[in-house]
Motif scaffolding. Sequence first.
Motif, mmCIF file in Angstrom:
data_model
loop_
_atom_site.group_PDB
_atom_site.id
_atom_site.type_symbol
_atom_site.label_atom_id
_atom_site.label_comp_id
_atom_site.label_asym_id
_atom_site.label_seq_id
_atom_site.Cartn_x
_atom_site.Cartn_y
_atom_site.Cartn_z
ATOM 1 N N LEU A 145 0.840 -1.207 0.000
ATOM 2 C CA LEU A 145 0.000 0.000 0.000
ATOM 3 C C LEU A 145 0.873 1.254 0.000
ATOM 4 N N ALA A 148 2.200 2.206 -3.282
ATOM 5 C CA ALA A 148 1.183 2.861 -4.118
ATOM 6 C C ALA A 148 0.946 4.304 -3.671
ATOM 7 N N ILE A 149 0.884 4.511 -2.355
ATOM 8 C CA ILE A 149 0.570 5.847 -1.826
ATOM 9 C C ILE A 149 1.602 6.893 -2.241
ATOM 10 N N PHE A 156 -6.701 4.624 -6.927
ATOM 11 C CA PHE A 156 -6.078 3.412 -6.398
ATOM 12 C C PHE A 156 -6.831 2.194 -6.891
ATOM 13 N N PHE A 188 -10.961 4.957 -4.838
ATOM 14 C CA PHE A 188 -10.526 3.569 -4.666
ATOM 15 C C PHE A 188 -11.412 2.676 -5.538
#
Length: 226
Positions: A145, A148-149, A156, A188
């Motif tokens: 995660l 990705a952040i 996302f 998301f």
Amino acid sequence: MANVKISNLNKKYPNGFHAVKDVNLEIIDKEFMILVGPSGCGKTTTLRMIAGLEEITSGEMQIGDQIVNDVSPKDRNIAMVFQNYALYPHMTVYDNMAFGLKLKKTPKAEIDERITKAARILDIEVLLKRKPKQLSGGQRQRVALGRAIVRKPEVFLMDEPLSNLDAKLRVQMRAELIKLHNDLKTTFIYVTHDQTEAMTMGTRICVMNNGLVQQVADPRTIYNSP
Ligand code: ADP
Ligand code: ADP
């Protein structure tokens, strides 16, 4: 603003299998959209077409103002978290998180700043010097995660990110993902076959079956429908 607009989307695999059939779906900026349905119904294929990892057979994919049919994955404003985490085993957590940013020639100071911030959000500050094999499943998931952040994507994409975790951790991570969505204030799109995940996490749910979209609604409406 990054609405994702999917119009008349089809995927036929080279072997002729028609995995995604005329899908129309608009994902609204900053929502938590869940794609749910039985194994093999076309969820991952749809997600991979949003990411640009799978060629579109016909139809149109729009992210924000841009039609992205011919835009490569790295030039789409997205980041994807995979089921198996896909961390580089020989790199430290820090280097895993920095990798994409280095490719984009982000200045070192900014890389440090983004990693520090993401690590704080995910509570993985003490893990930055470790290698993936020195991490638990839940820690690996957080690192995936984090990676990705730090890219600061507008969208996302997550493909069954919790399915390799044990039941207790899965419940905990559900709550953490809801919080992460609130904190990041981004869109998301989350694939799962788990109905509980869908009902507890999504602001809206898209139910797929056999390559088709069956229903798109908020969890309460889905729960109350026959
Ligand atoms: P392409 O022709 O676009 O390269 P491939 O047919 O080579 O696509 O497959 C892409 C990926 O999907 C590969 O990782 C492959 O292992 C996987 N794959 C192939 N067939 C199936 C299938 N029936 N179900 C799930 N995954 C598959
Ligand atoms: P889900 O994510 O809902 O489990 P997928 O999108 O992975 O479903 O797969 C949808 C269907 O397409 C499945 O029947 C799968 O076997 C098939 N499929 C996936 N990849 C390939 C491929 N590369 N070649 C042929 N068929 C594939």
